[in-house]
Write a protein that holds these residues in place. Structure first.
Motif, short mmCIF file in Angstrom:
data_model
loop_
_atom_site.label_atom_id
_atom_site.label_comp_id
_atom_site.label_asym_id
_atom_site.label_seq_id
_atom_site.Cartn_x
_atom_site.Cartn_y
_atom_site.Cartn_z
N ALA A 23 7.95 1.45 15.05
CA ALA A 23 7.25 1.79 13.75
C ALA A 23 6.72 3.39 13.12
CB ALA A 23 6.14 1.02 13.39
N GLU A 24 6.55 3.99 14.07
CA GLU A 24 6.72 5.19 13.51
C GLU A 24 7.70 5.66 14.28
OE1 GLU A 24 3.80 8.27 14.83
OE2 GLU A 24 2.78 6.33 14.47
N GLN A 25 8.28 5.49 14.16
CA GLN A 25 9.53 6.24 14.72
C GLN A 25 10.25 6.11 13.36
OE1 GLN A 25 12.48 4.49 17.70
NE2 GLN A 25 13.71 5.70 17.77
N LEU A 26 10.58 4.97 12.76
CA LEU A 26 10.74 4.22 11.61
C LEU A 26 10.41 5.07 10.48
CD1 LEU A 26 11.46 0.45 11.82
CD2 LEU A 26 13.14 2.30 11.95
N LEU A 42 0.50 -1.15 0.00
CA LEU A 42 -0.23 0.25 -0.07
C LEU A 42 0.65 0.85 0.02
CD1 LEU A 42 -3.22 -1.00 2.75
CD2 LEU A 42 -3.31 -0.87 0.15
N HIS A 43 0.66 2.23 -0.51
CA HIS A 43 1.49 3.21 -0.58
C HIS A 43 0.23 4.44 -0.28
CE1 HIS A 43 3.40 0.71 -3.86
NE2 HIS A 43 4.14 1.41 -3.51
N ALA A 44 0.90 5.40 0.96
CA ALA A 44 0.13 6.07 1.23
C ALA A 44 0.99 7.47 0.80
CB ALA A 44 0.03 6.31 2.06
N GLY A 45 0.72 8.90 1.41
CA GLY A 45 0.69 10.19 0.98
C GLY A 45 0.89 11.06 2.11
N SER A 46 1.35 10.71 3.37
CA SER A 46 1.83 11.14 4.65
C SER A 46 1.11 9.95 5.56
CB SER A 46 0.21 11.71 5.02
OG SER A 46 -1.38 11.54 5.48
N LEU A 47 1.51 9.87 6.64
CA LEU A 47 1.87 9.20 7.88
C LEU A 47 0.25 9.09 8.78
CD1 LEU A 47 3.57 7.62 9.77
CD2 LEU A 47 4.48 9.48 11.43
N GLU A 48 -0.22 10.28 9.09
CA GLU A 48 -1.74 10.30 9.21
C GLU A 48 -2.96 8.77 8.08
OE1 GLU A 48 -2.77 14.19 8.31
OE2 GLU A 48 -5.12 13.56 10.07
N GLN A 49 -2.24 9.14 6.75
CA GLN A 49 -2.81 8.23 5.82
C GLN A 49 -2.31 6.67 6.52
OE1 GLN A 49 -2.35 8.43 1.91
NE2 GLN A 49 -4.78 7.74 1.48
N VAL A 50 -1.45 7.03 6.81
CA VAL A 50 -1.19 5.24 7.17
C VAL A 50 -1.04 4.42 8.35
CG1 VAL A 50 1.68 4.26 8.11
CG2 VAL A 50 1.50 5.55 5.96
N ARG A 51 -1.86 5.79 9.12
CA ARG A 51 -2.34 5.19 11.00
C ARG A 51 -3.86 4.66 10.25
NH1 ARG A 51 -0.56 10.38 12.64
NH2 ARG A 51 1.49 9.88 13.16
#
Ligand code: TXA
Ligand code: MG
Length: 317
Positions: free
Chosen positions: A76-79, A57-66
């Motif tokens: 994972a958050e740190q990475l 999956l490709h996302a545009g932001s960490l928010e979208q990833v979450r």
């Protein structure tokens, strides 16, 4: 014209459930709306890829990833904060919102935030993530230029978003975090393993055909049509006196083979440059009328480890 830089068109095609080839810093991806199962199915058909092989999956932001995951552990958050956008993919527990087809029914999903500016802008303009494997027929070398995609999949895609040459040239590094906090590297890639070592113990899984840790991570990936033999060039050349040879060299051409049948990955011995040139070089040698491609190892450090991994897999016949 199917190739261009029209982000609005790329967006419209994806919203309509069609396939768009997208540039990333690693390799070109064959993208579809990850939440539209029918659209995702088209990816498998276009690549001739078995559906047991899950997609990233490709996302545009960490928010979208979450929003796509049940939980994002602190490591994972740190990475993600350190290496994204960039060539790092992490396997994490998925939400039920993600179709089974994307993950091949696995409880984890692979996610990453790619760094190419066009694709990042595209992802940020969409209200769904993109599922995207590399944009090559299943088992072949990954594409690092829009013309590589056009040569093999032009009829299967609605649009090829032209982002020029991929800056890294190797697929993303895929990691999983064990319960004990070990970073398990399932695929060596564009983020050197050394970079991960500051974040805890790292264990690298070497590939095997018999018991792949992840579906699809088989040795026989990345194969050109021409057989590729890997070793020390001087020794190899002596083994094939009667053959038309293609040469894939690290730093310099060798004598005894016409130079137009030789590719040098990096004259200055720069592994990042070698990585960037690797797949395009394999493709151009594969397009020549040669009996066999002879290739040599690069230094086993940094990106060299991923380059050697791809060479090893390209050489299995
Ligand atoms: O750089 C990249 O990662 C590129 C660009 C386009 O983002 N993508 C890419 O995708 O290389 P693909 O599909 O060619 O390789 C993804 C690998 C496959 O070997 C697949 O089996 C593995 O990731 N994979 C995906 N989801 C997984 C999961 N949930 N568990 C284990 N392995 C997974
Ligand atoms: Mg692939």
């Amino acid at each position: 014209m199917k190739i261009g830089t029209d982000l609005q068109l790329a967006k419209a095609e994806l919203e309509a459930g069609r396939l768009v080839a997208i540039p990333t810093e690693t390799v070109y991806g064959l993208a579809a709306n990850a939440l539209n199962e029918q659209a995702v199915l088209e990816i498998f058909k276009a690549k001739n890829r078995p559906t047991f092989d899950p997609l990233i999956l490709h996302a545009g932001s960490l928010e979208q990833v979450r929003s796509l995951l049940l939980e994002v552990p602190p490591l994972a958050e740190q990475l993600f904060e350190t290496f994204s956008p960039g060539p790092l993919t992490i396997l994490l527990p998925r939400t039920p919102q993600i179709p089974d087809l994307v993950t091949a029914g696995l409880p984890t999903v692979a996610v990453r935030i790619p760094r190419h500016p066009l694709t990042l802008e595209l992802l940020q303009s969409l209200d769904f993530p993109l599922a995207a494997p590399s944009a090559n027929p299943f088992g072949y070398v990954s594409p690092t230029r829009p013309e590589h995609v056009a040569a093999q999949l032009e009829d299967q895609v609605a649009y090829i978003l032209d982002g020029g040459r991929s800056e890294v040239g190797l697929e993303s590094t895929i990691v999983q975090i064990s319960e004990e906090g070990t970073l398990e590297v399932l695929r060596k890639g564009g983020l050197p393993i050394e970079e991960l070592e500051n974040y805890g113990p790292v264990e690298v899984f070497e590939h095997s055909t018999s018991n792949p840790r992840a579906p699809g991570m088989l040795k026989s990936h990345y194969s050109p049509k021409t057989p590729l033999q890997l070793g020390y060039l001087d020794d190899l050349i002596a083994e094939y006196p009667q053959k038309r040879l293609g040469i894939l060299a690290f730093k310099r051409t060798i004598s005894g083979v016409p130079v137009d049948r030789q590719c040098v990955l990096s004259e200055s011995g720069d592994l990042a440059e070698a990585a960037r040139n690797l797949f395009a070089s394999i493709r151009s040698l594969d397009a020549l009328d040669v009996d066999i491609i002879l290739a040599e190892w690069v230094p086993e450090k940094g990106l060299g480890r991923a380059i050697n991994d791809r060479l090893r897999r390209a050489s299995v016949k």
